[in-house]
Design a protein around this motif. Structure first.
Motif, PDB file in Angstrom:
ATOM      1  N   VAL A 167       2.564  -2.355   5.624  1.00  0.00           N
ATOM      2  CA  VAL A 167       1.994  -2.437   6.971  1.00  0.00           C
ATOM      3  C   VAL A 167       0.927  -1.362   7.160  1.00  0.00           C
ATOM      4  O   VAL A 167      -0.134  -1.617   7.739  1.00  0.00           O
ATOM      5  CB  VAL A 167       3.097  -2.290   8.043  1.00  0.00           C
ATOM      6  N   MET A 168       1.181  -0.173   6.639  1.00  0.00           N
ATOM      7  CA  MET A 168       0.241   0.933   6.807  1.00  0.00           C
ATOM      8  C   MET A 168      -0.967   0.814   5.873  1.00  0.00           C
ATOM      9  O   MET A 168      -1.981   1.462   6.090  1.00  0.00           O
ATOM     10  CB  MET A 168       0.946   2.277   6.575  1.00  0.00           C
ATOM     11  N   GLY A 169      -0.839   0.005   4.834  1.00  0.00           N
ATOM     12  CA  GLY A 169      -1.952  -0.185   3.913  1.00  0.00           C
ATOM     13  C   GLY A 169      -2.103   0.922   2.888  1.00  0.00           C
ATOM     14  O   GLY A 169      -3.083   0.967   2.148  1.00  0.00           O
ATOM     15  N   ARG A 170      -1.150   1.808   2.862  1.00  0.00           N
ATOM     16  CA  ARG A 170      -1.144   2.896   1.884  1.00  0.00           C
ATOM     17  C   ARG A 170       0.253   3.491   1.859  1.00  0.00           C
ATOM     18  O   ARG A 170       1.071   3.233   2.741  1.00  0.00           O
ATOM     19  CB  ARG A 170      -2.178   3.963   2.227  1.00  0.00           C
ATOM     20  N   GLU A 171       0.521   4.314   0.849  1.00  0.00           N
ATOM     21  CA  GLU A 171       1.850   4.916   0.753  1.00  0.00           C
ATOM     22  C   GLU A 171       1.973   6.069   1.736  1.00  0.00           C
ATOM     23  O   GLU A 171       1.297   7.083   1.617  1.00  0.00           O
ATOM     24  CB  GLU A 171       2.124   5.425  -0.664  1.00  0.00           C
ATOM     25  N   VAL A 172       2.811   5.867   2.735  1.00  0.00           N
ATOM     26  CA  VAL A 172       3.053   6.896   3.735  1.00  0.00           C
ATOM     27  C   VAL A 172       4.503   7.386   3.700  1.00  0.00           C
ATOM     28  O   VAL A 172       4.834   8.375   4.352  1.00  0.00           O
ATOM     29  CB  VAL A 172       2.713   6.406   5.171  1.00  0.00           C
ATOM     30  N   MET A 173       5.342   6.686   2.951  1.00  0.00           N
ATOM     31  CA  MET A 173       6.753   7.040   2.918  1.00  0.00           C
ATOM     32  C   MET A 173       7.339   6.659   1.573  1.00  0.00           C
ATOM     33  O   MET A 173       6.909   5.693   0.948  1.00  0.00           O
ATOM     34  CB  MET A 173       7.502   6.310   4.039  1.00  0.00           C
ATOM     35  N   ASN A 174       8.345   7.434   1.151  1.00  0.00           N
ATOM     36  CA  ASN A 174       9.118   7.057  -0.029  1.00  0.00           C
ATOM     37  C   ASN A 174      10.595   7.001   0.368  1.00  0.00           C
ATOM     38  O   ASN A 174      10.947   7.314   1.508  1.00  0.00           O
ATOM     39  CB  ASN A 174       8.851   8.009  -1.201  1.00  0.00           C
ATOM     40  N   GLU A 175      11.440   6.592  -0.568  1.00  0.00           N
ATOM     41  CA  GLU A 175      12.861   6.412  -0.244  1.00  0.00           C
ATOM     42  C   GLU A 175      13.534   7.712   0.190  1.00  0.00           C
ATOM     43  O   GLU A 175      14.371   7.703   1.098  1.00  0.00           O
ATOM     44  CB  GLU A 175      13.598   5.798  -1.438  1.00  0.00           C
ATOM     45  N   ASP A 176      13.161   8.820  -0.431  1.00  0.00           N
ATOM     46  CA  ASP A 176      13.758  10.111  -0.045  1.00  0.00           C
ATOM     47  C   ASP A 176      13.389  10.475   1.392  1.00  0.00           C
ATOM     48  O   ASP A 176      14.232  10.950   2.159  1.00  0.00           O
ATOM     49  CB  ASP A 176      13.308  11.230  -0.985  1.00  0.00           C
ATOM     50  N   GLN A 177      12.129  10.258   1.752  1.00  0.00           N
ATOM     51  CA  GLN A 177      11.692  10.556   3.121  1.00  0.00           C
ATOM     52  C   GLN A 177      12.427   9.669   4.123  1.00  0.00           C
ATOM     53  O   GLN A 177      12.840  10.143   5.186  1.00  0.00           O
ATOM     54  CB  GLN A 177      10.188  10.363   3.252  1.00  0.00           C
ATOM     55  N   LEU A 178      12.592   8.399   3.797  1.00  0.00           N
ATOM     56  CA  LEU A 178      13.317   7.492   4.688  1.00  0.00           C
ATOM     57  C   LEU A 178      14.771   7.941   4.824  1.00  0.00           C
ATOM     58  O   LEU A 178      15.319   7.953   5.927  1.00  0.00           O
ATOM     59  CB  LEU A 178      13.243   6.049   4.196  1.00  0.00           C
ATOM     60  N   SER A 179      15.377   8.333   3.712  1.00  0.00           N
ATOM     61  CA  SER A 179      16.769   8.808   3.765  1.00  0.00           C
ATOM     62  C   SER A 179      16.901  10.028   4.668  1.00  0.00           C
ATOM     63  O   SER A 179      17.828  10.107   5.482  1.00  0.00           O
ATOM     64  CB  SER A 179      17.273   9.153   2.359  1.00  0.00           C
TER      65      SER A 179
END
Length: 113
Positions: A18-30
């Protein structure tokens, strides 16, 4: 075939799509989810809404977030959540369409696995 719940990776992929680029990874979401749970447990729903506003810089009021959460719980539908966001003027039609396309793309990837 059994319906599988989305994984954290699925959510991260959706957010980044949705953001069109990497703004988050799994660790950040956790970390976000863990902190959100702590805030909810200690400060209740009001604290959680404030936390979400602060972390995401969402251009919404707590009332809008609360109504959206209630709406999603009642309908259980992503489509109706997108309609809610459009009705509240938080998403344009084109933004909602982009989000819907990203959700469908992520769902297709999930089904292929």
């Amino acid at each position: 075939m059994t319906d599988q719940k989305p994984t954290k990776k699925d959510f991260v992929d959706l957010i980044n799509s949705v953001m069109g680029r990497e703004v988050m990874n799994e660790d950040q979401l956790s970390r976000f989810l863990e902190e959100a749970k702590k805030v909810k447990d200690t400060k209740g729903t009001e604290g959680l809404l404030e936390y979400v506003q602060r972390v995401t810089n969402a251009p919404t009021s707590k009332d809008q977030l609360r109504r959206m959460a209630d709406h999603i719980q009642k309908t259980g539908s992503v489509g109706s959540a997108l309609d809610f966001l459009k009705n509240e003027k938080l998403l344009s039609d084109s933004q909602a369409q982009q989000l819907q396309n990203a959700i469908q793309k992520t769902a297709k990837k999930k089904r292929k696995k």
